[in-house]
Every structure is written in structure tokens, then in C-alpha cells.
Design an enzyme around this catalytic site. Sequence first.
Site, PDB file in Angstrom:
ATOM      1  N   ARG A 162       3.529  -1.137  12.393  1.00 58.86           N
ATOM      2  CA  ARG A 162       2.575  -1.568  11.354  1.00 58.86           C
ATOM      3  C   ARG A 162       3.090  -2.694  10.475  1.00 58.86           C
ATOM      4  O   ARG A 162       2.342  -3.598  10.108  1.00 58.86           O
ATOM      5  CB  ARG A 162       2.260  -0.387  10.437  1.00 58.86           C
ATOM      6  CG  ARG A 162       1.031   0.298  10.850  1.00 58.86           C
ATOM      7  CD  ARG A 162       0.617   1.362   9.901  1.00 58.86           C
ATOM      8  NE  ARG A 162      -0.351   2.133  10.670  1.00 58.86           N
ATOM      9  CZ  ARG A 162      -0.882   3.268  10.309  1.00 58.86           C
ATOM     10  NH1 ARG A 162      -0.550   3.798   9.161  1.00 58.86           N
ATOM     11  NH2 ARG A 162      -1.744   3.880  11.076  1.00 58.86           N
ATOM     12  N   GLU A 208      -1.950   5.631  19.344  1.00 53.66           N
ATOM     13  CA  GLU A 208      -1.834   4.668  18.238  1.00 53.66           C
ATOM     14  C   GLU A 208      -0.508   3.940  18.349  1.00 53.66           C
ATOM     15  O   GLU A 208       0.373   4.331  19.127  1.00 53.66           O
ATOM     16  CB  GLU A 208      -1.961   5.383  16.881  1.00 53.66           C
ATOM     17  CG  GLU A 208      -3.402   5.744  16.551  1.00 53.66           C
ATOM     18  CD  GLU A 208      -3.563   6.495  15.238  1.00 53.66           C
ATOM     19  OE1 GLU A 208      -2.560   6.870  14.624  1.00 53.66           O
ATOM     20  OE2 GLU A 208      -4.713   6.707  14.849  1.00 53.66           O
ATOM     21  N   SER A 231      -6.840  11.339  -0.233  1.00 56.01           N
ATOM     22  CA  SER A 231      -6.873  10.565   1.015  1.00 56.01           C
ATOM     23  C   SER A 231      -7.276  11.402   2.219  1.00 56.01           C
ATOM     24  O   SER A 231      -7.790  10.854   3.197  1.00 56.01           O
ATOM     25  CB  SER A 231      -5.478   9.976   1.295  1.00 56.01           C
ATOM     26  OG  SER A 231      -5.166   8.986   0.353  1.00 56.01           O
ATOM     27  N   GLY A 290      -6.354  10.421  13.026  1.00 63.01           N
ATOM     28  CA  GLY A 290      -6.195  11.801  13.442  1.00 63.01           C
ATOM     29  C   GLY A 290      -4.848  12.372  13.082  1.00 63.01           C
ATOM     30  O   GLY A 290      -4.191  11.918  12.152  1.00 63.01           O
ATOM     31  N   ARG A 313       6.454   5.005   8.196  1.00 59.74           N
ATOM     32  CA  ARG A 313       5.834   6.192   8.792  1.00 59.74           C
ATOM     33  C   ARG A 313       5.126   5.836  10.087  1.00 59.74           C
ATOM     34  O   ARG A 313       4.429   4.825  10.181  1.00 59.74           O
ATOM     35  CB  ARG A 313       4.823   6.780   7.807  1.00 59.74           C
ATOM     36  CG  ARG A 313       4.056   7.963   8.335  1.00 59.74           C
ATOM     37  CD  ARG A 313       2.969   8.358   7.353  1.00 59.74           C
ATOM     38  NE  ARG A 313       2.018   7.289   7.208  1.00 59.74           N
ATOM     39  CZ  ARG A 313       0.766   7.320   7.672  1.00 59.74           C
ATOM     40  NH1 ARG A 313       0.313   8.382   8.312  1.00 59.74           N
ATOM     41  NH2 ARG A 313      -0.039   6.309   7.495  1.00 59.74           N
ATOM     42  N   HIS A 335      -1.152   1.508   1.815  1.00 60.50           N
ATOM     43  CA  HIS A 335      -1.821   2.593   2.541  1.00 60.50           C
ATOM     44  C   HIS A 335      -1.109   3.933   2.371  1.00 60.50           C
ATOM     45  O   HIS A 335      -1.748   4.964   2.187  1.00 60.50           O
ATOM     46  CB  HIS A 335      -1.853   2.194   4.019  1.00 60.50           C
ATOM     47  CG  HIS A 335      -2.540   3.166   4.916  1.00 60.50           C
ATOM     48  ND1 HIS A 335      -3.878   3.458   4.793  1.00 60.50           N
ATOM     49  CD2 HIS A 335      -2.076   3.897   5.969  1.00 60.50           C
ATOM     50  CE1 HIS A 335      -4.216   4.338   5.730  1.00 60.50           C
ATOM     51  NE2 HIS A 335      -3.140   4.627   6.433  1.00 60.50           N
ATOM     52  N   HIS A 395      -1.253  -0.996   5.491  1.00 58.40           N
ATOM     53  CA  HIS A 395      -2.016  -0.929   6.740  1.00 58.40           C
ATOM     54  C   HIS A 395      -2.486  -2.341   7.064  1.00 58.40           C
ATOM     55  O   HIS A 395      -2.993  -3.043   6.188  1.00 58.40           O
ATOM     56  CB  HIS A 395      -3.220   0.006   6.592  1.00 58.40           C
ATOM     57  CG  HIS A 395      -3.785   0.436   7.913  1.00 58.40           C
ATOM     58  ND1 HIS A 395      -4.467  -0.419   8.733  1.00 58.40           N
ATOM     59  CD2 HIS A 395      -3.739   1.633   8.564  1.00 58.40           C
ATOM     60  CE1 HIS A 395      -4.829   0.236   9.831  1.00 58.40           C
ATOM     61  NE2 HIS A 395      -4.399   1.489   9.750  1.00 58.40           N
ATOM     62  N   GLY A 449      -5.884  18.181  -1.247  1.00 55.51           N
ATOM     63  CA  GLY A 449      -5.873  17.520   0.058  1.00 55.51           C
ATOM     64  C   GLY A 449      -5.299  18.477   1.094  1.00 55.51           C
ATOM     65  O   GLY A 449      -5.219  19.693   0.880  1.00 55.51           O
TER      66      GLY A 449
HETATM   67  P1  FAD Z   1      -4.401  13.821  -0.777  1.00 59.64           P
HETATM   68  O1  FAD Z   1      -5.233  14.165   0.389  1.00 59.64           O
HETATM   69  O2  FAD Z   1      -4.421  12.417  -1.232  1.00 59.64           O
HETATM   70  O3  FAD Z   1      -4.844  14.771  -1.946  1.00 59.64           O
HETATM   71  C1  FAD Z   1      -4.302  14.636  -3.246  1.00 59.64           C
HETATM   72  C2  FAD Z   1      -5.012  15.616  -4.135  1.00 59.64           C
HETATM   73  O4  FAD Z   1      -4.388  15.650  -5.402  1.00 59.64           O
HETATM   74  C3  FAD Z   1      -6.471  15.271  -4.395  1.00 59.64           C
HETATM   75  O5  FAD Z   1      -7.182  16.471  -4.293  1.00 59.64           O
HETATM   76  C4  FAD Z   1      -6.481  14.762  -5.840  1.00 59.64           C
HETATM   77  O6  FAD Z   1      -7.700  15.003  -6.474  1.00 59.64           O
HETATM   78  C5  FAD Z   1      -5.371  15.614  -6.426  1.00 59.64           C
HETATM   79  N1  FAD Z   1      -4.715  15.065  -7.613  1.00 59.64           N
HETATM   80  C6  FAD Z   1      -3.993  13.918  -7.716  1.00 59.64           C
HETATM   81  N2  FAD Z   1      -3.539  13.767  -8.974  1.00 59.64           N
HETATM   82  C7  FAD Z   1      -3.958  14.852  -9.679  1.00 59.64           C
HETATM   83  C8  FAD Z   1      -3.814  15.273 -11.030  1.00 59.64           C
HETATM   84  N3  FAD Z   1      -3.149  14.548 -11.953  1.00 59.64           N
HETATM   85  N4  FAD Z   1      -4.386  16.431 -11.414  1.00 59.64           N
HETATM   86  C9  FAD Z   1      -5.088  17.173 -10.538  1.00 59.64           C
HETATM   87  N5  FAD Z   1      -5.271  16.818  -9.242  1.00 59.64           N
HETATM   88  C10 FAD Z   1      -4.704  15.666  -8.817  1.00 59.64           C
HETATM   89  N6  FAD Z   1      -2.852  10.044   7.884  1.00 59.64           N
HETATM   90  C11 FAD Z   1      -2.841  10.579   9.115  1.00 59.64           C
HETATM   91  O7  FAD Z   1      -1.948  11.368   9.430  1.00 59.64           O
HETATM   92  N7  FAD Z   1      -3.823  10.262   9.999  1.00 59.64           N
HETATM   93  C12 FAD Z   1      -4.833   9.410   9.719  1.00 59.64           C
HETATM   94  O8  FAD Z   1      -5.701   9.164  10.526  1.00 59.64           O
HETATM   95  C13 FAD Z   1      -4.852   8.826   8.417  1.00 59.64           C
HETATM   96  N8  FAD Z   1      -5.832   7.957   8.073  1.00 59.64           N
HETATM   97  C14 FAD Z   1      -5.892   7.513   6.780  1.00 59.64           C
HETATM   98  C15 FAD Z   1      -6.968   6.733   6.387  1.00 59.64           C
HETATM   99  C16 FAD Z   1      -7.095   6.322   5.076  1.00 59.64           C
HETATM  100  C17 FAD Z   1      -8.272   5.461   4.655  1.00 59.64           C
HETATM  101  C18 FAD Z   1      -6.097   6.702   4.128  1.00 59.64           C
HETATM  102  C19 FAD Z   1      -6.217   6.271   2.697  1.00 59.64           C
HETATM  103  C20 FAD Z   1      -5.017   7.471   4.528  1.00 59.64           C
HETATM  104  C21 FAD Z   1      -4.904   7.881   5.846  1.00 59.64           C
HETATM  105  N9  FAD Z   1      -3.843   8.670   6.254  1.00 59.64           N
HETATM  106  C22 FAD Z   1      -3.836   9.196   7.514  1.00 59.64           C
HETATM  107  C23 FAD Z   1      -2.849   9.166   5.294  1.00 59.64           C
HETATM  108  C24 FAD Z   1      -3.215  10.600   4.895  1.00 59.64           C
HETATM  109  O9  FAD Z   1      -4.612  10.697   4.780  1.00 59.64           O
HETATM  110  C25 FAD Z   1      -2.574  11.023   3.596  1.00 59.64           C
HETATM  111  O10 FAD Z   1      -1.214  10.705   3.575  1.00 59.64           O
HETATM  112  C26 FAD Z   1      -2.720  12.539   3.433  1.00 59.64           C
HETATM  113  O11 FAD Z   1      -4.076  12.897   3.548  1.00 59.64           O
HETATM  114  C27 FAD Z   1      -2.175  12.985   2.105  1.00 59.64           C
HETATM  115  O12 FAD Z   1      -2.522  14.324   1.922  1.00 59.64           O
HETATM  116  P2  FAD Z   1      -2.123  15.043   0.568  1.00 59.64           P
HETATM  117  O13 FAD Z   1      -2.673  16.419   0.638  1.00 59.64           O
HETATM  118  O14 FAD Z   1      -0.693  14.871   0.318  1.00 59.64           O
HETATM  119  O15 FAD Z   1      -2.868  14.190  -0.567  1.00 59.64           O
HETATM  120  C1  SIN Z   2      -5.459   4.719  11.053  1.00 63.86           C
HETATM  121  O1  SIN Z   2      -6.359   5.400  11.533  1.00 63.86           O
HETATM  122  O2  SIN Z   2      -5.225   3.560  11.386  1.00 63.86           O
HETATM  123  C2  SIN Z   2      -4.630   5.313   9.980  1.00 63.86           C
HETATM  124  C3  SIN Z   2      -3.765   6.355  10.547  1.00 63.86           C
HETATM  125  C4  SIN Z   2      -2.648   6.664   9.612  1.00 63.86           C
HETATM  126  O3  SIN Z   2      -2.498   6.050   8.574  1.00 63.86           O
HETATM  127  O4  SIN Z   2      -1.872   7.561   9.955  1.00 63.86           O
END
Ligand code: FAD
Ligand code: SIN
Length: 561
Positions: free
Chosen positions: A291, A125, A53, A60, A385, A350, A241, A25
Amino acid sequence: MTIIRPFRPAMGIAADAEIIVIGSGMAGMVTALRLAPRKVTLLTKTPALTGGSTAWAQGGIAAAVGADDTPQAHASDTVVAGAGLNEASTVDLLTHDGATRLRELIASGAPFDRGEAGEILLGREAAHGHRRIVHAGGDATGRHIHKWLADRVDQTPSIDVQTSAFAWELAVQDGRVGGVVAYHAGGGWTLHRAPFVVLATGGSGQVFQRTTNPGEGTADGLAMAARAGVKLADLEFVQFHPTALVDPHATAGAPMPLLTEALRGEGATLVDGAGRRFMVDEHPDAELAPRDVVARAIWQRLVDGDGAYLDMRAIMSGPSAAHFPTVQSLCAAAGFDPACDVIPVAPAAHYHMGGIAADDRGRTSLDGLWVCGEAAATGVHGANRLASNSLLEGLVFGHRVADDIAEKAALPRHQPDVTAPSVPGADAAAEIAKLTAQLRALMYEKVGLRRDDAGLQAALDVHRDIAERLAEIANQAHPSIVFPDDVRRWGELRNLALAGRLMTLAAAQRCESRGAHYRIDFPQPAAAAGVRQFLTLDDLAEPGGAQEGYRDDANTTALSV
Ligand code: FAD
Ligand code: SIN
């Protein structure tokens, strides 16, 4: 007497890696890119880089890049949302470094939306005092930014990407990390040895029956760290959420489509079944209240049978609809026309503010182990958050983790000697699915938006039973057929069960309401309780007993190397 021993398959050993990053991610990719040209092995459990996610983010990225904004103002909004539990120093890093990192990202060509004069467009937001949300493709921010980063990862020769690689357990020796055991869908069990390991495994929304998180959000990093004895923090704080779309035709337990908060920022309202706009009676900021306030107000309407709907007709029937292509297609897929219909909504898990305790460089309590992104708990979010602060968190702390590791000399390698865990096969698949559904329903009902002691104690009892059953299944495993999906589902269930149990314990121990943690029996914040809560696996120990189900011999040999 016939003794049935768990089936233990063979374990391969990968070529030594310099640094292992788990997760693709925002957090994992930023870390790996920043470490180049140092050699990184990037493991991710999905068949492509797109899991997690990040690619699903809609609203954004928040940062003080507008002319009238400042990092201090952003920090102040972050702290208000966090209800007194934020670590002030990490908040300052988030908002100051965040503005710098975002400007760098924009300057290096990331495809954020611009106005006619080329200026970066800024959205608003809930609980943000300024317009400070940058977005891409309207409400498709995550998809565009994830792709942009993934293209760069693909073009970076020092990053060795291994997909369909399920990280199972940390290999720990002499009090420090020596690598990670992973199951590769194409190649079986493999020990990856490296002196530096970064967990960027994302969140834990799948612990709950109703969640916006994709299937990957199964708390794997949290559970792996817990089993290795690493310190965890803030586990009771789960953000729900308010506006997840209720699709009447969806499969039970499937991720719920998100209706971004940006819609409410642009004027969408919340109405009950009689068309009454209920948030105006609940909070001075109405639909733009924090939220947790909006989520609980919706929950109450649903419990009372009044219904809760998002009314975005004014937006989706006019020119602004072009900013919300993702919402448009999610509604259409569920059979709604958002230009004409009000859309049924419900709160869904969420974002996890809690996770693996980390300092401001992402260091954990275990030597050689770093964490960043949603899996981490640096204290930056406090008890709740602020919207759009988590992509920013991945960006800021991914850089900080990489810089901390880059400063270190190569360390002597350990030679962990591990055996493959036992895994139940296809014959146990139905029970694994049933236990997973039971666990997720339990967490949504008893450890969800509204909690009380009776519900939390009842949940702890069920968790104990589930843990015992998991230990039995593992210890009896001698399958004739194991499919890669069986391994992953079993591994995820172990992780969900442990994470859910720890979250429940943390919620039971916080006898107050604060931020996203709401106790019906303690509805107010308690001044004396205004401190962060840290736990380790040992806190689950029964009086005079063992932590059954987690350090069972069949599954944790990888730990005791
Ligand atoms: P992730 O993007 O969740 O990535 C985790 C990674 O770990 C993935 O690649 C997965 O495959 C890998 N992984 C997990 N377990 C294992 C394992 N055991 N072995 C190998 N790989 C593994 N946040 C914002 O700031 N703005 C937004 O607009 C926003 N909108 C959102 C909308 C939705 C629908 C959701 C669900 C979340 C949103 N969030 C938003 C929150 C935000 O997207 C996440 O908190 C953020 O993307 C997390 O990033 P990350 O890199 O920590 O994890
Ligand atoms: C949203 O777009 O409502 C989600 C944004 C976030 O979780 O940060």
C-alpha cells in the site's frame, strides 16, 4: 479585581459497573459478547451502535481458512508488510487464533458470502500470497458483520449499552484505573466506576485532513491513555490507503469514500491523466504492490500534475460488478459511472498501526486498563498493516482481552472523587472548528505520506501554539450555553491535538524510512533503527517546562483523583 474561573458543571455517579468497554466496533463488541454473562457497560459516543470504522469496512477479513493456505503463510505475508517491526509472537496469535476464530464466526452463522456449493468465497488483496479474504455482501463486509454483532449485543442482557456517551477521561487512583468520566448527550457528566476498563475506541484518521475514517476516528482512546501516563507505541506509522475517491463536490475535510483494494485484486488498474498505466514501472507487483508504494506513486502523480485514476471499467461493466455494490453507490453519489468513467483517486489516512502499547492479552502499562482493536499497538502490524488484517485483529484480541479479564477475581473498588471538566460553549464553536481544520491540514501536509525534518520541526512548533491556545480556551471557559455537540467537538479537538503532536514527535524521532513511514531526508531503512518506538506524555515535555495544554487544571481534574 474580578477573577474568572472556568465553569464546572455538576458530575453524576452511575451505578457501579463490573467491566466498562468503550467502543462498539468489532473490537468492543467482540470483547463484550465474549465476557457474557459477566456484566459489561458498553459506552459508545454515537447515537447508535453503528459508529466507527468497522461498519465501513469493504474488503473483508483475512484468515488462513482456504484449503491451500496456512497460518504460517499468512504470518509470513504479515511480517513482510510490517517491514521488520512486527512482534513475532503476536503475529502468530493473529494468524493461528485468527483462523480458529473466523471458523467459529462462520459456524455461528455470520453472513459471509458463499459460492454455489455453499463454500466460503475467498478474495485476494495486495501483498497476500493466497486468496484468503472472506467478505459479506460483496464489498459491504463491515456493514453486514457489524449488524450481525450488534444484533447479538442487543440480545445479550448482561451488556448494558449506553449510546451518545462520550468517554472523556480515565479516572485513575493509586496507580490503577477506577473508572471513566463520560459526557452523556441526554444526561450530562457522569462518573462510571469499575475496576476493569477496556478501550476499543478505534483509530485516529481524523487527525488528517484527508482520511477514509468516519468522524468517530478522533484518537480519543489514545489521547485519554496518554493523559493518564500510559505507554504508547509505533505512533509514527500511519497507513494511507492509495485509492480514496476524490469527490469534486465534497465538503472540505469530509471522510473520503474508499475504493476497495479488492478492485485491484480483481484487475482494476491505475492510470494517469494520459491513460498510462504507471504502477508497472514502479513495482514488480504493479497495482498489487504494498500500500505505501502504491500510495506514494499516486501522490507523486498528483504533485506532478499528471493526475491519478482508478480504471475499473472492465469489472464494473461486467458480471463482477455485482460484487461491488458499495463502490457502485459511492461512485454514483459523487457523480461518476464506474462502468464508463475512470475515477479520480488520492491517498488518504486509513489505519493507525500505532496506538496504546499492549501485550498479547491487551494489557496496557496501567493496572486495570486493557485495549484492543485499532486503538491498540500490540506490534502485530509492524510498520505497515497487511490489508484486511484489522477486523481480524479486533476479533482475535477482543477474545484475548475478555478471556484475560474473565480469569480475574473482582477487584476492590476505588471511589474516585472527580469534578467535571470545564467546556467552552457555543461562543467558542467557530474557533474550535477553525483550529480543528488547521490541525488536520497541518498533519496531512507535514506529517503525511512524505516527511522530512524541516516539515516535522515546523509542525511541532505549530502544535505547541495550538496546545497553548487550547489551554487558554479551557481555562477561560464560562459558557452560558453548552450543547452536547459542543462538548464532543471540544473533546475531540483536545484529543486530535494531543495525538497529532505525539505522532509528529514520533515521526521526527525516526530518522529512516520503513513501512508506512517515509522520510525524504532518510529514504532508506537504517539497520540500527529497526526497533519499535515507545513514548509517553512526558516525552513532550519542553526542556525545563510543563506539558502545556494537556495537564491544564481545567481539563484534567478527572485524572488526578
Ligand atoms: P471502530 O470500528 O472504529 O470502533 C470504534 C468505536 O469506538 C466506535 O463505536 C466509536 O463510536 C467508539 N468511540 C470512539 N471514541 C469514543 C469515546 N471517546 N467515547 C465513546 N465511544 C468512543 N479492515 C479490514 O480488516 N478489512 C477491511 O476491509 C477494511 N476496510 C476498511 C474500510 C474503511 C473505509 C475504513 C475506514 C477502514 C477499513 N478497515 C478494514 C479498517 C478497520 O475497519 C478498522 O481498523 C476496524 O474496524 C477497527 O475496529 P475497532 O473496533 O478497533 O474500532
Ligand atoms: C480495502 O478494502 O481496500 C480496505 C481493506 C483494509 O483496509 O484492510
